[in-house]
Design an enzyme around this catalytic site. Structure first.
Site, PDB file in Angstrom:
ATOM      1  N   ARG A 149     -32.203 -10.001   7.172  1.00  0.00           N
ATOM      2  CA  ARG A 149     -33.289 -10.484   6.304  1.00  0.00           C
ATOM      3  C   ARG A 149     -33.211  -9.828   4.922  1.00  0.00           C
ATOM      4  NH1 ARG A 149     -37.992 -13.593   6.470  1.00  0.00           N
ATOM      5  NH2 ARG A 149     -37.727 -14.171   8.643  1.00  0.00           N
ATOM      6  N   GLU A 192     -46.633 -11.780   6.161  1.00  0.00           N
ATOM      7  CA  GLU A 192     -45.764 -10.786   5.529  1.00  0.00           C
ATOM      8  C   GLU A 192     -45.516 -10.957   4.033  1.00  0.00           C
ATOM      9  OE1 GLU A 192     -42.824 -11.842   8.617  1.00  0.00           O
ATOM     10  OE2 GLU A 192     -42.353  -9.712   8.603  1.00  0.00           O
TER      11      GLU A 192
HETATM   12  N1  MTE Z   1     -52.623  -8.273   9.805  1.00  0.00           N
HETATM   13  C1  MTE Z   1     -53.344  -7.375  10.527  1.00  0.00           C
HETATM   14  N2  MTE Z   1     -54.666  -7.284  10.303  1.00  0.00           N
HETATM   15  N3  MTE Z   1     -52.745  -6.573  11.439  1.00  0.00           N
HETATM   16  C2  MTE Z   1     -51.396  -6.616  11.669  1.00  0.00           C
HETATM   17  O1  MTE Z   1     -50.875  -5.880  12.506  1.00  0.00           O
HETATM   18  N4  MTE Z   1     -49.243  -7.683  11.080  1.00  0.00           N
HETATM   19  C3  MTE Z   1     -48.501  -8.395  10.058  1.00  0.00           C
HETATM   20  C4  MTE Z   1     -49.250  -9.635   9.582  1.00  0.00           C
HETATM   21  N5  MTE Z   1     -50.621  -9.321   9.286  1.00  0.00           N
HETATM   22  C5  MTE Z   1     -50.613  -7.558  10.915  1.00  0.00           C
HETATM   23  C6  MTE Z   1     -51.296  -8.395   9.996  1.00  0.00           C
HETATM   24  C7  MTE Z   1     -47.157  -8.802  10.484  1.00  0.00           C
HETATM   25  S1  MTE Z   1     -45.927  -7.669  10.462  1.00  0.00           S
HETATM   26  C8  MTE Z   1     -46.880 -10.081  10.873  1.00  0.00           C
HETATM   27  S2  MTE Z   1     -45.310 -10.553  11.279  1.00  0.00           S
HETATM   28  C9  MTE Z   1     -47.922 -11.103  10.957  1.00  0.00           C
HETATM   29  O2  MTE Z   1     -49.206 -10.592  10.643  1.00  0.00           O
HETATM   30  C10 MTE Z   1     -47.950 -11.674  12.364  1.00  0.00           C
HETATM   31  O3  MTE Z   1     -48.965 -12.571  12.561  1.00  0.00           O
HETATM   32  P1  MTE Z   1     -48.876 -14.134  12.170  1.00  0.00           P
HETATM   33  O4  MTE Z   1     -47.476 -14.557  12.372  1.00  0.00           O
HETATM   34  O5  MTE Z   1     -49.817 -14.745  13.117  1.00  0.00           O
HETATM   35  O6  MTE Z   1     -49.297 -14.208  10.745  1.00  0.00           O
HETATM   36  N1  HPA Z   2     -38.857 -11.160  11.826  1.00  0.00           N
HETATM   37  C1  HPA Z   2     -39.386 -10.449  12.831  1.00  0.00           C
HETATM   38  N2  HPA Z   2     -38.793 -10.263  13.974  1.00  0.00           N
HETATM   39  C2  HPA Z   2     -37.574 -10.815  14.151  1.00  0.00           C
HETATM   40  C3  HPA Z   2     -36.983 -11.566  13.154  1.00  0.00           C
HETATM   41  C4  HPA Z   2     -37.649 -11.753  11.931  1.00  0.00           C
HETATM   42  O1  HPA Z   2     -37.153 -12.402  11.006  1.00  0.00           O
HETATM   43  N3  HPA Z   2     -35.794 -11.983  13.604  1.00  0.00           N
HETATM   44  C5  HPA Z   2     -35.678 -11.477  14.848  1.00  0.00           C
HETATM   45  N4  HPA Z   2     -36.748 -10.774  15.187  1.00  0.00           N
HETATM   46 MO1  MOS Z   3     -43.893  -8.618  11.616  1.00  0.00          MO
HETATM   47  S1  MOS Z   3     -42.683  -7.141  10.862  1.00  0.00           S
HETATM   48  O1  MOS Z   3     -42.506  -9.693  11.754  1.00  0.00           O
HETATM   49  O2  MOS Z   3     -44.133  -8.016  13.163  1.00  0.00           O
END
Ligand code: MTE
Ligand code: HPA
Ligand code: MOS
Length: 775
Positions: free
Chosen positions: A323, A725
Site C-alpha cells: 500500500r 482511513e
Molecule cells: N474510528 C473509530 N472510532 N475507531 C477505530 O478503531 N478504525 C479506523 C477507522 N475509523 C477506527 C475508526 C480504521 S483503521 C479503519 S480501517 C476503519 O475505521 C474501519 O472501519 P470501516 O471500514 O467500517 O470504516
Molecule cells: N488494509 C487493511 N488490511 C489489509 C489490507 C489493506 O489494504 N490488505 C490486506 N489486509
Molecule cells: Mo484499518 S488499518 O485497515 O484496520
C-alpha cells in the site's frame, strides 16, 4: 453527477444520507455499552497474564517457573510445550509463535501464560520467571536492517518508464533522506480475550477484534481443532485502528489454550504497558529519494527507496509495504518512476496495521519532495502540487497501471483554496513573519487520494443475515465489526432504507462467526462498503418476496410496491409494515435472508505490482495554519480547514466525526507521538506518561470540516465513499505548515531538515539548522 437509478428512487426513504446519531451513542455516554470486560463473568472464571521476554534477541534452553507457580493464587502456567496444536498466530506467513520456544526476538515477547484467581495475582506472578538467556546480536532500526540485508519478506519494486534517463535529462534535481516514525494505536480499550470452554471440545471466545474469523482460525489451529469447534464473538471494540486486525490473535490463542487445558473460563486482559510492549504499531519508514523536475515544478523522474521497521515477524508488513508503494504517487502523475520498498526485520514488536495501512507512509514521501521543490524554486507549494496533479483524460494512469477515472482533486482543491482564503492568508502570514522575530507562522495545503479496497483481492467480500420477525422488528447480523466508526449505524440505515422502516425498528447483533462465516477483517476502510452491500442484498431479497406477496394479496404489479414510512404501499393501499409481515408469515413467506457482496473489477499481480487493486479513490484536502515559537520549539495549530470526499455520504454526522478524529490522530503521529527504544531494545514509551497522544487542548479552536459534494462514480453502497482511513493523511498539512514556519527563519531559502514526528525538540533542532545554514 450520477443520479440515483429509478428503482432506487422508487424506494427512497430517508434512512440513508441523513445525519443520525451512532447507534450506541446513548449507551456510550451512559456507560452502558458492553465491552468484552463488561460481559458478566461465568462462574469459575480465572484470570491470566503473560510472561514477557526481557531481551531483544536471545536463545534460552528452559524457563524456571518455580517462583511463578508458587506465587499467590496461581492455578497453572503454560508454555510453548503445552500448546495442543500449532504454536503460531501469524496472519499470512507463519512466523509468529504464540509463546517463544527457545528463542526470543524482542523485549516484550510472550514466553508463557500464568493463570490465577485474580488479574492482579496473575500479573504479579508473571514477573517471577527466571530465564538463562544466551544473548544474540540485535538489529534495532530499519536502516540497520537494510544494511544487514535483514528482511522479513523479499524487497519489492514498482517501475514505470525510464527513471534513470529522465533523471539525467531533468534540469533540476533534489536528493535526500527522510525518516517518519511509527505510531501506537492507543485504542482506549486494550487487547482482551475471554475464552469459555463448551461441550465436546467447543470453545467460545469473546474478544475485542476487527477480525473474528481470523481469531476463529488461529484458536482452532492452536487447539488442534476445526473451525466449527470455535465461535468468536465481538459486540464492539473501544477502538481498533488496525491494532486488532491481526494482533488480537495472540490474546485469543493464549486464553483459549489455558481455558482448554483447565476446562475453565479464562480471561486475558492486557494492562496498557504490556499491551504497548507486546503488540506491533504503525511501521516507521526511512526513505532515500532522488527526483528530477522542470522549472515549473513538474516532476519528470522520481525514485524512492523505502525501508520499514517490520519488527521480528512478517505479520501484515507485506500488504502494508504494498500500500505504501501504491500511495507514493498520492494525487500526482509520475511518468517515470521507480519505487522500492523493503520490510526490515528488527528485534522489536512486529508492526502491523494502523489507519492508512502504509498509505500515509507512501504519500508523505512525495509530499516532502514537493515541499522541497517549491522552496528550491521559490514557488508556493500549492502551485507545485497543482502542476503535478493527475489529469482527467491524460496523465491519468497510476504507476501500477490503474486508470484514475474518478479524479475530483482539481475541483476539490480549488474549492478549499477559495473557502479557506488560502492566498490572502499566505500574504497575511508573510506580513506577520516579517514583523515577528520569534513567533513564526506557517501555512500548508495538502491533498489526498486514497485507494479503496483490500489490496489483497480475495478479501473484498462480505456477508450478512437479515431477520424480519413476525412483529415487524428487524435484526441484522453482518461480518463487520464495530470499533466506534459507526459501521452498525450505517448498515442499519441501509437495511431500514431497503425495507422502508424507521431505524428504530432495526437492531444489530454482535459479530459472531457462527452467524456469518469466513468474513474479512473490518479494515481497509471497506467495512460499510462491503457489509452495507451485503446487508442491502439480504434486505432486498426479503423486500422482493414481500412485494410479490403484497401484489398477490392486494393486486397490482409487484415492481410498483413501495416500502416507505413504516408501511407498504401497494395498489392504492397503505399497509403498516408489521401488518404485512404478519400476513406474509401466515402465508409461509420466508422472512429472513442471507446477503453477499464481492467487489467487482479488482485484480492485482503482486509480481509485477500491476493491476486494478482499488474499487475507487477517495479524495480530500486540508489547509493548516500554525504558529511556532522558535525559541522553544512549541507550536499550536491555529486553524484547520478540511474538505473530504465521502461521495454521497451515508451519514454526514458520522463521516464528519471520522474526518475530525482521523485528522487529529494523524496530527499526533506527525508531531507529538514518539516511540523510543533504548539501546537494549526496550520500548521506553509504553504508557501515556511518556507517549503523547493529542488531547482535546491540541485540537484547533477553529476547525472547519466539510464534505465535498460528489457521488461515487463507482456503484458503491448508495454511491457513498469510504471514510475510515483516508482523512488520516489530511494532517500532512500540519506537518508542512510547521516546516513552513521553521523555514521562515531562513526567509524560505533553506529546506528545514525536519523528520516526523516534529516534536518540539525536533522543531528546535530544525530551527537551529536553518539558522546555521542561512547565516
Ligand atoms: N474510528 C473509530 N472510532 N475507531 C477505530 O478503531 N478504525 C479506523 C477507522 N475509523 C477506527 C475508526 C480504521 S483503521 C479503519 S480501517 C476503519 O475505521 C474501519 O472501519 P470501516 O471500514 O467500517 O470504516
Ligand atoms: N488494509 C487493511 N488490511 C489489509 C489490507 C489493506 O489494504 N490488505 C490486506 N489486509
Ligand atoms: Mo484499518 S488499518 O485497515 O484496520
Amino acid at each position: 453527477m450520477n443520479q440515483p437509478t429509478a428503482p432506487e428512487l422508487a424506494n427512497a426513504w430517508t434512512a440513508v444520507g441523513v445525519a443520525r446519531p451512532h447507534e450506541s451513542a446513548a449507551l456510550h455516554v451512559l456507560g452502558q455499552a458492553t465491552y468484552t470486560d463488561d460481559i458478566p463473568e461465568v462462574q469459575g472464571t480465572l484470570h491470566a497474564a503473560l510472561g514477557l521476554s526481557t531481551r531483544p534477541h536471545a536463545r534460552f534452553a528452559s524457563i524456571d517457573l518455580a517462583a511463578v507457580r508458587a506465587s499467590r493464587g496461581v492455578v497453572a502456567v503454560f508454555t510453548a510445550q503445552d500448546i495442543p496444536g500449532l504454536n503460531d498466530c501469524g496472519p499470512i506467513i507463519h512466523d509468529d509463535p504464540i509463546f517463544a520456544d527457545g528463542l526470543v526476538q524482542y523485549v516484550g515477547q510472550p514466553m508463557f501464560i500464568v493463570v490465577a484467581d485474580t488479574h492482579d495475582n496473575a500479573r504479579r506472578a508473571a514477573r517471577l520467571a527466571r530465564v538463562d538467556y544466551e544473548d544474540l546480536p540485535a538489529i534495532l532500526t530499519p536502516q540497520a536492517a537494510r544494511a544487514a540485508g535483514s528482511f522479513v519478506l523479499p524487497p519489492m519494486k514498482l517501475e514505470r518508464g525510464d527513471c534513470q534517463a529522465a533523471f539525467e535529462r531533468a534540469p533540476h534535481k533534489v536528493k535526500g533522506e527522510l525518516y517518519v516514525g511509527g505510531q501506537e494505536q492507543f485504542y482506549l480499550e486494550g487487547q482482551i480475550a475471554y475464552a469459555i470452554p463448551r461441550e465436546d471440545r467447543g470453545m467460545l471466545v469473546q474478544c475485542s477484534t476487527q477480525h473474528p474469523s481470523e481469531m476463529q482460525h488461529v484458536v482452532a489451529h492452536a487447539l488442534g481443532l476445526h473451525s466449527h469447534h470455535v465461535t468468536v464473538e465481538c459486540r464492539r471494540m473501544g477502538g481498533g485502528f488496525g491494532g486488532k486486525e491481526s494482533q488480537s490473535a495472540l490474546w485469543c490463542a493464549a486464553s483459549a489454550i489455558a481455558a482448554a487445558k483447565l476446562g475453565r473460563p479464562v480471561k486475558l486482559r492486557a494492562d496498557r504497558d504490556d499491551d504497548m510492549l507486546v503488540t506491533g504499531k504503525r511501521h516507521c519508514f526511512h526513505y532515500e529519494y532522488e527526483v528530477g523536475y522542470e522549472a515549473d515544478g513538474r516532476i519528470v523522474a522520481a525514485r524512492v527507496d523505502m525501508v520499514s521497521r517490520a519488527g521480528y515477524s512478517a505479520d501484515l508488513s507485506g500488504p502494508v509495504a504494498t500500500r505504501a508503494v501504491c500511495h507514493f504517487d498520492n494525487t500526482y502523475y509520475l511518468s517515470d518512476v521507480e519505487i522500492r520498498a523493503a520490510c526490515g526485520k528488527t528485534n522489536t514488536q512486529s508492526n502491523t496495521a494502523f489507519r492508512g495501512f502504509g498509505g500515509p507512509q507512501g504519500a508523505i514521501a512525495i509530499e516532502y519532495v514537493i515541499d522541497e521543490i517549491a522552496r528550491n524554486l521559490g514557488m508556493d507549494a500549492l502551485d507545485v502540487r497543482r502542476v503535478n496533479f493527475y489529469g482527467r483524460d491524460t496523465n491519468n494512469v497510476t504507476p501500477y497501471g490503474q486508470v484514475v477515472s474518478d479524479n475530483v482533486i482539481h475541483e476539490l482543491v480549488a474549492q478549499l483554496e477559495q473557502d479557506s482564503g488560502y492566498r490572502a492568508r499566505r500574504a497575511a502570514i508573510a506580513e506577520f513573519n516579517r514583523a515577528s522575530p520569534v513567533l513564526k507562522k506557517g501555512l500548508a495545503l495538502t491533498p489526498v487520494k486514497f485507494g479503496i479496497a483490500f489490496n489483497v483481492t480475495h478479501l473484498n467480500q462480505a456477508g450478512a443475515l437479515v431477520h424480519v420477525y413476525v412483529d415487524g422488528s428487524v435484526l441484522v447480523n453482518h461480518g463487520g465489526t464495530e470499533m466506534g466508526q459507526g459501521i452498525n449505524t450505517k448498515v442499519m440505515q441501509c437495511v431500514a432504507h431497503e425495507l422502508g422502516v424507521d431505524m428504530a425498528h432495526v437492531r444489530i447483533s454482535a459479530t459472531d462467526t457462527s452467524k456469518v462465516a469466513n468474513t474479512s477483517a473490518t479494515a481497509a476502510s471497506t467495512g460499510a462498503d462491503l457489509n452495507g452491500k451485503a446487508a442491502q442484498d439480504a434486505a432486498r431479497k426479503i423486500r422482493l418476496r414481500l412485494a410479490e406477496f403484497a401484489a398477490t394479496m392486494y393486486g397490482g404489479d409487484a415492481a410498483a410496491v413501495r416500502f416507505a414510512d413504516d408501511a407498504v404501499h401497494v395498489n392504492g393501499n397503505c399497509i403498516p409494515f408489521p401488518e404485512l409481515v404478519q400476513k406474509a408469515y401466515l402465508a409461509r413467506v420466508q422472512l429472513w435472508s442471507d446477503g453477499f457482496y464481492a467487489t467487482p473489477g479488482l485484480h492485482w499481480n503482486p509480481k509485477t505490482m500491476n493491476g486494478n487493486p482499488f474499487s475507487y479513490f477517495a479524495y480530500g484536502a486540508a489547509v493548516a495554519e500554525v504558529v511556532v515559537d522558535t525559541l522553544t520549539g512549541e507550536w499550536k495549530l491555529l486553524r484547520a480547514d478540511v474538505l473530504y470526499d465521502a461521495g454521497r455520504s451515508l451519514n454526514p454526522a458520522i463521516d464528519i466525526g471520522q474526518v475530525e478524529g482521523a485528522f487529529i490522530q494523524g496530527m499526533g503521529w506527525l508531531t507529538t507521538e514518539e516511540l523510543w527504544w533504548n539501546g537494549e531494545g526496550r520500548l521506553m514509551t509504553h504508557a501515556p506518561s511518556t507517549y503523547k497522544i493529542p488531547a482535546i487542548s491540541d485540537c484547533p479552536h477553529d476547525f472547519r470540516v466539510a464534505l465535498f459534494d460528489n457521488a461515487n462514480a463507482t456503484d458503491s453502497i448508495h454511491r457513498s465513499k469510504a471514510v475510515g482511513e483516508p482523512p488520516l493523511l489530511l494532517p500532512f498539512s500540519v506537518f508542512f505548515a510547521i516546516r513552513d514556519a521553521v523555514s521562515a527563519v531562513g526567509r524560505h531559502k533553506v529546506n528545514p531538515p525536519l523528520n516526523a514526528p516534529a516534536t518540539c525538540e525536533a522543531i528546535l533542532d530544525a530551527v537551529a539548522a536553518v539558522e546555521a545554514k542561512a547565516a
